[in-house]
Design a protein around this motif. Structure first.
Motif, PDB file in Angstrom:
ATOM      1  N   LYS A 247       3.855   1.600  -4.764  1.00 52.09           N
ATOM      2  CA  LYS A 247       3.289   0.450  -5.259  1.00 52.09           C
ATOM      3  C   LYS A 247       2.384   0.823  -6.341  1.00 52.09           C
ATOM      4  CE  LYS A 247      -0.522  -2.734  -4.214  1.00 52.09           C
ATOM      5  NZ  LYS A 247       0.393  -3.948  -4.806  1.00 52.09           N
ATOM      6  N   SER A 248       2.164   0.056  -7.577  1.00 54.65           N
ATOM      7  CA  SER A 248       1.339   0.472  -8.736  1.00 54.65           C
ATOM      8  C   SER A 248       0.426  -0.707  -8.674  1.00 54.65           C
ATOM      9  CB  SER A 248       2.270   0.492  -9.885  1.00 54.65           C
ATOM     10  OG  SER A 248       3.211   1.408  -9.585  1.00 54.65           O
ATOM     11  N   PHE A 249      -0.852  -0.442  -9.206  1.00 57.49           N
ATOM     12  CA  PHE A 249      -1.876  -1.292  -9.807  1.00 57.49           C
ATOM     13  C   PHE A 249      -1.836  -1.088 -11.425  1.00 57.49           C
ATOM     14  CE2 PHE A 249      -4.055  -0.681  -5.397  1.00 57.49           C
ATOM     15  CZ  PHE A 249      -3.967  -1.901  -5.293  1.00 57.49           C
ATOM     16  N   GLY A 250      -1.038  -2.037 -12.041  1.00 52.27           N
ATOM     17  CA  GLY A 250      -0.992  -1.884 -13.462  1.00 52.27           C
ATOM     18  C   GLY A 250      -0.067  -0.664 -13.600  1.00 52.27           C
ATOM     19  N   ALA A 251      -0.731   0.297 -14.497  1.00 56.19           N
ATOM     20  CA  ALA A 251       0.108   1.627 -14.814  1.00 56.19           C
ATOM     21  C   ALA A 251       0.127   2.458 -13.786  1.00 56.19           C
ATOM     22  CB  ALA A 251      -0.235   1.940 -16.062  1.00 56.19           C
ATOM     23  N   THR A 252      -1.074   2.376 -13.052  1.00 57.36           N
ATOM     24  CA  THR A 252      -1.414   3.422 -11.914  1.00 57.36           C
ATOM     25  C   THR A 252      -0.364   3.369 -10.800  1.00 57.36           C
ATOM     26  OG1 THR A 252      -3.578   2.981 -12.756  1.00 57.36           O
ATOM     27  CG2 THR A 252      -3.395   4.500 -10.961  1.00 57.36           C
TER      28      THR A 252
ATOM     29  N   GLY B 237       6.581   6.753  -3.186  1.00 56.32           N
ATOM     30  CA  GLY B 237       7.573   7.136  -2.264  1.00 56.32           C
ATOM     31  C   GLY B 237       6.890   7.759  -1.030  1.00 56.32           C
ATOM     32  N   ILE B 238       6.413   6.911  -0.153  1.00 56.38           N
ATOM     33  CA  ILE B 238       5.794   7.174   1.171  1.00 56.38           C
ATOM     34  C   ILE B 238       6.984   6.905   2.282  1.00 56.38           C
ATOM     35  CG2 ILE B 238       4.171   6.772   2.979  1.00 56.38           C
ATOM     36  CD1 ILE B 238       2.725   7.443   0.311  1.00 56.38           C
ATOM     37  N   ASP B 239       7.229   8.111   3.230  1.00 54.40           N
ATOM     38  CA  ASP B 239       8.001   7.914   4.166  1.00 54.40           C
ATOM     39  C   ASP B 239       6.934   8.137   5.592  1.00 54.40           C
ATOM     40  OD1 ASP B 239      10.599   7.423   2.842  1.00 54.40           O
ATOM     41  OD2 ASP B 239      10.566   9.462   2.140  1.00 54.40           O
ATOM     42  N   LEU B 240       7.202   7.331   6.460  1.00 52.72           N
ATOM     43  CA  LEU B 240       6.254   7.510   7.469  1.00 52.72           C
ATOM     44  C   LEU B 240       6.781   6.852   8.624  1.00 52.72           C
ATOM     45  CD1 LEU B 240       3.668   9.064   8.236  1.00 52.72           C
ATOM     46  CD2 LEU B 240       2.600   6.980   7.693  1.00 52.72           C
TER      47      LEU B 240
ATOM     48  N   LYS C 109      -4.615   6.135   0.722  1.00 50.66           N
ATOM     49  CA  LYS C 109      -4.553   5.980   2.289  1.00 50.66           C
ATOM     50  C   LYS C 109      -4.945   4.456   2.541  1.00 50.66           C
ATOM     51  CE  LYS C 109      -8.694   8.379   2.605  1.00 50.66           C
ATOM     52  NZ  LYS C 109      -9.006   8.565   1.392  1.00 50.66           N
ATOM     53  N   THR C 110      -5.800   3.950   1.985  1.00 55.10           N
ATOM     54  CA  THR C 110      -6.359   2.614   2.151  1.00 55.10           C
ATOM     55  C   THR C 110      -5.383   1.656   1.743  1.00 55.10           C
ATOM     56  OG1 THR C 110      -8.705   2.933   2.263  1.00 55.10           O
ATOM     57  CG2 THR C 110      -8.018   0.795   1.840  1.00 55.10           C
ATOM     58  N   THR C 111      -4.959   1.591   0.692  1.00 55.98           N
ATOM     59  CA  THR C 111      -3.694   0.916  -0.026  1.00 55.98           C
ATOM     60  C   THR C 111      -2.505   0.987   1.034  1.00 55.98           C
ATOM     61  OG1 THR C 111      -4.358   1.393  -2.231  1.00 55.98           O
ATOM     62  CG2 THR C 111      -2.398   0.120  -1.801  1.00 55.98           C
ATOM     63  N   LEU C 112      -2.087   2.149   1.513  1.00 56.18           N
ATOM     64  CA  LEU C 112      -0.995   2.293   2.489  1.00 56.18           C
ATOM     65  C   LEU C 112      -1.431   1.214   3.758  1.00 56.18           C
ATOM     66  CD1 LEU C 112       1.370   3.448   3.773  1.00 56.18           C
ATOM     67  CD2 LEU C 112      -0.114   5.213   4.586  1.00 56.18           C
ATOM     68  N   LEU C 113      -2.448   1.554   4.171  1.00 56.89           N
ATOM     69  CA  LEU C 113      -2.926   0.780   5.486  1.00 56.89           C
ATOM     70  C   LEU C 113      -2.896  -0.805   5.147  1.00 56.89           C
ATOM     71  CD1 LEU C 113      -3.645   1.899   7.888  1.00 56.89           C
ATOM     72  CD2 LEU C 113      -6.410   1.415   7.420  1.00 56.89           C
ATOM     73  N   ARG C 114      -3.357  -1.215   3.891  1.00 57.87           N
ATOM     74  CA  ARG C 114      -3.249  -2.566   3.542  1.00 57.87           C
ATOM     75  C   ARG C 114      -2.030  -3.171   3.167  1.00 57.87           C
ATOM     76  NH1 ARG C 114      -8.102  -5.225   1.984  1.00 57.87           N
ATOM     77  NH2 ARG C 114      -7.351  -6.220   0.136  1.00 57.87           N
TER      78      ARG C 114
ATOM     79  N   THR D  69       0.616  -6.605  -1.406  1.00 57.46           N
ATOM     80  CA  THR D  69       2.212  -6.540  -1.597  1.00 57.46           C
ATOM     81  C   THR D  69       2.580  -5.184  -1.839  1.00 57.46           C
ATOM     82  OG1 THR D  69       1.805  -7.241  -3.811  1.00 57.46           O
ATOM     83  CG2 THR D  69       2.163  -9.040  -1.967  1.00 57.46           C
ATOM     84  N   TYR D  70       3.809  -4.735  -1.907  1.00 53.57           N
ATOM     85  CA  TYR D  70       4.432  -3.691  -2.167  1.00 53.57           C
ATOM     86  C   TYR D  70       5.405  -3.698  -2.949  1.00 53.57           C
ATOM     87  CZ  TYR D  70       6.833  -4.366   2.218  1.00 53.57           C
ATOM     88  OH  TYR D  70       7.558  -4.829   3.185  1.00 53.57           O
TER      89      TYR D  70
END
Lengths: 259, 216
Positions: free
Chosen positions: A13-18, A23-26, A44-49, A56-57
């Motif tokens: 996931k990106s927010f704009g250019a960031t 590539g999270i595997d869990l 970490k918070t974005t992963l949770l959300r 969205t991802y």
């Protein structure tokens, strides 16, 4: 390990250019309490959300109990985002507790817990009330059923937040820095509630800065840094015997802040 | 003086009822339309927000009298012939709906993002979040400016007299035309306008007190 309850693969996931998730595997098994630690901005918070699609991802996959949460149709570049009603159904089975509680300020503690039971689960009022009372009692708030959030302390509000999430009987519970906004003397009561849930076998993903919490609640600790999972293992492996350079630096910084 | 008032009152009374009628219609129509516009502003996609923005800015930027004349005189040129009463009500409602839309947008926008997150997290759909989470809280922010706009509507309704509707304003002018006593008649009419709006502000204070329990 049998089929994991939460299965995350190649999540981006990106927010704009960031890039916030790169590539999270869990995998999270049923009954597991996974604690996610890492510096601010590590994702970490974005992963949770992403797990309950508050975000969205862009790429990759998140499955909860075998269901892709964010997208419908076969995987690939042409998959389409889920409809509002699909999302509502999926989210009903994924509980979340927020850093700033986010209780509904116009509803009493009891009504906060009942809302989802009545409107989403379709329980009759009496049954919803009984279940809400049961959970508020479990978190030690049977005296506060009729209180509005504004009349409760931060710790009490957060315990209502936990009751509201858990009363829905979610498959997995997401806790997003739930003690960060609390006065230090109120942290204990909230942590005790979560510890109880963990020992009851609730599957949960916990984003936290509380290292003690990570140590005694987590069956597993995941360390994230710069949008990636850097270390993943038992609390012993990750916290006591850290092998990764950045993890050691992070833990050293945390230790120094400790009184 | 009192005798004069008693003699003119029946004539003014009919106009007073027309003013109430026009105002009530406009308030109800603009409330429904305005809240819908506010929701469109707050949550709508760009293709919806853009025309709403144009509508709102144009309507709010045009004098009310011009709007009333436009509906009354211009629409017939386009083949739509309206009686004065519906023409005036449509013009006033369209104008007010734009204002109420902005008030509603502001009230909805003032509710913290976390409330939407929390509503989503327990599985509420968009409509359920609006009905049970967002709107009940937004009401508190919505009421004070909205009551202002309602009293404006009552006062602004005097303009309908210019397309020949015998409201309180025109009734007063007709009485003056017969009695040549402008001052007492205008004072009496002003007092009747004030009575409506004072009743409204008392009612609104009660209503606001009912929502004062919500603390964030």
């Amino acid at each position: 390990m049998s089929d994991p309850l939460v299965r995350i693969r190649g999540l981006r996931k990106s927010f704009g250019a960031t890039r916030v998730l790169d590539g999270i595997d869990l995998d999270i098994a049923r009954g597991e309490a996974v604690v996610v630690i890492g510096p601010s901005g590590s994702g970490k918070t974005t992963l949770l959300r992403c797990i309950n699609v508050l975000e969205t991802y862009d790429d990759g996959s998140i499955q909860v109990d075998g269901v892709e949460v964010g997208y419908a149709g076969p995987p690939g570049p042409r998959r389409r985002p889920r409809s509002e009603s699909d999302l509502a159904r999926i989210r009903a089975d994924i509980g979340m507790v927020f850093q700033l509680f986010n209780l509904f300020p116009h509803l009493t503690a009891l009504e906060n817990v009942m809302l989802g039971l009545v409107k989403v689960r379709g329980l009759p009022n009496a049954e919803a009330k009984a279940r809400a009372e049961h959970w508020l009692e479990r978190v030690g708030l049977s005296e506060k059923l009729r209180s509005l959030p504004g009349q409760l302390s931060g710790g009490q509000q957060q315990r209502v937040g936990i009751a509201r999430a858990v009363a829905m009987e979610p498959k997995v519970l997401l806790l997003d820095e739930i003690t960060s906004a609390l006065d230090p003397e109120l942290v204990g009561e909230v942590l005790a509630t979560v510890r109880q849930l963990a020992s009851d076998g609730m599957t949960m993903v916990v984003v936290t800065h509380e290292m003690t919490f990570a140590r005694d609640v987590g069956s597993r600790v995941v360390f994230m840094d710069a949008a990636r999972v850097v270390a993943d293992g038992t609390p012993q492996d990750v916290l006591v015997d850290p092998r990764h350079e950045r993890l050691r630096a992070f833990l050293a910084r945390i230790e120094m802040k400790r009184p | 003086m009192i005798e004069f008032a008693l003699r003119t009152l029946p004539f003014l009374w009919d106009g007073f009822l027309v003013t109430l009628h026009v105002s009530a219609l406009v308030v109800v129509v603009s409330l429904v339309a305005g809240v819908a516009i506010g929701i469109g502003f707050a949550y709508g996609p760009l293709w919806l927000r853009f025309p709403l923005r144009v509508y709102s800015d144009v309507l709010r930027g045009t004098p009310l009298l011009v709007l009333i004349f436009s509906v009354y005189y211009l629409l017939p040129m386009m083949g739509l012939n309206l009686q004065p009463f519906p023409a005036a009500v449509i013009a006033l409602s369209a104008f007010k709906a734009a204002h109420v839309g902005e008030i509603a947008r502001g009230a909805i926008g003032s509710i913290a993002r976390g409330q939407t997150d929390a509503g989503k997290a327990i599985g509420l759909t968009f409509a359920q979040r609006l009905a049970w989470v967002i709107l009940p809280q937004a009401v508190r922010r919505f009421l004070p400016p909205w009551v202002n706009s309602v009293t404006d509507t009552v006062k602004g309704s005097a303009l309908v007299s210019l397309v020949g509707i015998v409201d309180l304003m025109l009734a007063a002018q007709q009485v003056i035309g017969r009695t040549y006593e402008p001052l007492p008649v205008y004072v009496l009419a002003a007092f009747m306008y004030f009575a409506i709006n004072y009743a409204l502000s008392v009612a609104s204070r009660r209503l606001e007190a009912r929502f004062a329990y919500i603390r964030e």
